[in-house]
Design an enzyme around this catalytic site. Sequence first.
Site, mmCIF file in Angstrom:
data_model
loop_
_atom_site.group_PDB
_atom_site.id
_atom_site.type_symbol
_atom_site.label_atom_id
_atom_site.label_comp_id
_atom_site.label_asym_id
_atom_site.label_seq_id
_atom_site.Cartn_x
_atom_site.Cartn_y
_atom_site.Cartn_z
ATOM 1 N N GLU A 237 6.365 -0.513 -47.310
ATOM 2 C CA GLU A 237 5.628 -0.132 -48.527
ATOM 3 C C GLU A 237 6.488 0.904 -49.236
ATOM 4 O O GLU A 237 6.517 2.070 -48.830
ATOM 5 C CB GLU A 237 4.263 0.471 -48.161
ATOM 6 C CG GLU A 237 3.322 -0.494 -47.452
ATOM 7 C CD GLU A 237 2.682 -1.497 -48.398
ATOM 8 O OE1 GLU A 237 2.896 -1.404 -49.627
ATOM 9 O OE2 GLU A 237 1.990 -2.389 -47.901
ATOM 10 N N CYS A 271 2.793 6.387 -55.486
ATOM 11 C CA CYS A 271 3.621 5.188 -55.672
ATOM 12 C C CYS A 271 3.050 4.281 -56.747
ATOM 13 O O CYS A 271 3.771 3.544 -57.402
ATOM 14 C CB CYS A 271 3.727 4.426 -54.359
ATOM 15 S SG CYS A 271 2.118 3.978 -53.697
#
Length: 466
Positions: A237, A271
Amino acid sequence: MVTETRREAVTAVVDPRTGRPVGEVALLSAADVPRVARTAAAAAPGWAGTTVDHRARKIRDLADALARRLPGLAPRFSQEHGKTPAEAMAELERAVETLRWSADAALEVSRPTSLPERGGIAREVVVDPAGPVLAIVPWNFPAVVLARKLGPALAMGCSVVVKGPEEVPCVPAAMARAAAEAGLPDGLVQVVHAAPADAEALVRRPEFRRVTFTGSTRVGRLVAAAAAEQLTPCVLELGGHAPVIVTDDADLDAAVDALAIAKFGSTGQSCGAPSRFIVQERVADDFVRRLVRRAPAPDSEPGGTMGPLNNARRRDAVHSLVEDAVRGGARLVLGGRIPDTPGFHYPATVLCDVPPQARILHEEPFGPVAPVMRYRDDAEALTLANSSAYALSAYVYGEPGRARELAGLLDAGSVGVNCSPGAAPDAPLGGRAASGYGYEGGVQGLLSFGALKVVQHLARPTSDAP
Ligand code: NAD
């Protein structure tokens, strides 16, 4: 349990509001690496041999134990991280919710499924625990990211080594204490901190059957290469650079309300934070005026509601992206200066008419900066939106039907249409391209910690069978 680490290697924990140390964290030594991996391997079979109901009960106990710690933990989390106390508490609550969801969902996912009989053979697909898991966690959302790895891995029957973020050690330490309080077996959950070389040495250990990593794309590539030596599957990720398209029929008030929270929450260190604002030219000036009015002040100022950046490196990196954009011709509408206050604050910053070559449009800004570009038609908006090497999150604000159509054409693992919610426990989130691969969250995330096995047997015993 927190693994015993040698005292000679420690790193300071710094309060980003003052820039001063408020503690230290012991680092794993290179010599400790094999021991940690072997402990995880030794703990795995016992846990894998328990029933999924037992594991679900224990994870709920873990969630309850963590929940009891939140009032004491949230202020310390805020101090180590720089998030506001409210943001710290909200993230911790989401971590508890994620653990509880993992316990419930594993009951569903772990059930064997039958395939149609074929040539007299009955078939069943069984989900075995994958084996020991190495979970590497970043500092920016240490509670939620940790819970999204730990809950599913435990639920699927795996032992876990957590390589926590050195910047915010209080969160993994609290999780380890909650695990002990919940009566999880010794060695099942180990929390360590480590210098990059030793973290990478952990990735190379053959005992781990899965590596789940959340962090930057640069380190993600190193982790993937190290894991490849043992053919250890990874979930990566990684970074993001989320485009947000604002069409000329968007409800600008509602869009700016939602986007200001998504952009400036956690001081932009998310993010999935919107980081390229692609606004239809007829409404661009109006949008920018409203965004500037809605931008928060740093909490070092009276009435300010935005925390500092987590560290000096981050603040300097953000500022260098802003300077580069301005040098390239962007118009600085708000912020853009390092304040003369202690710690690592950086003001909410809005840049207009950012030129296409500006670094901030290609490198993850990871700070409270909103670069705005204008577009003429939908085709141009989509080209700008899909032009990044990253493909994690994206947003569209506009008339719902049209916005849904544009959402379908965006290259991203998650798209918010007229809303900007964070990752939910039951929804898979996965990046594409430079944002990584694999899924975390949802059934897909749970299955990352399972290994499928097809069991086949004769549908009807043969007549001469004993
Ligand atoms: P980072 O890549 O610097 O570090 C991440 C973790 O990896 C830390 O625990 C760090 O100690 C460890 N690490 C560093 N070098 C290593 C090595 N050589 N081998 C193994 N581990 C190593 O990232 P960061 O600054 O902590 O976190 C911010 C990044 O994380 C941003 O890029 C952000 O977009 C990304 N992120 C992505 C998601 C997502 O869901 N895609 C979620 C949160 C954060």
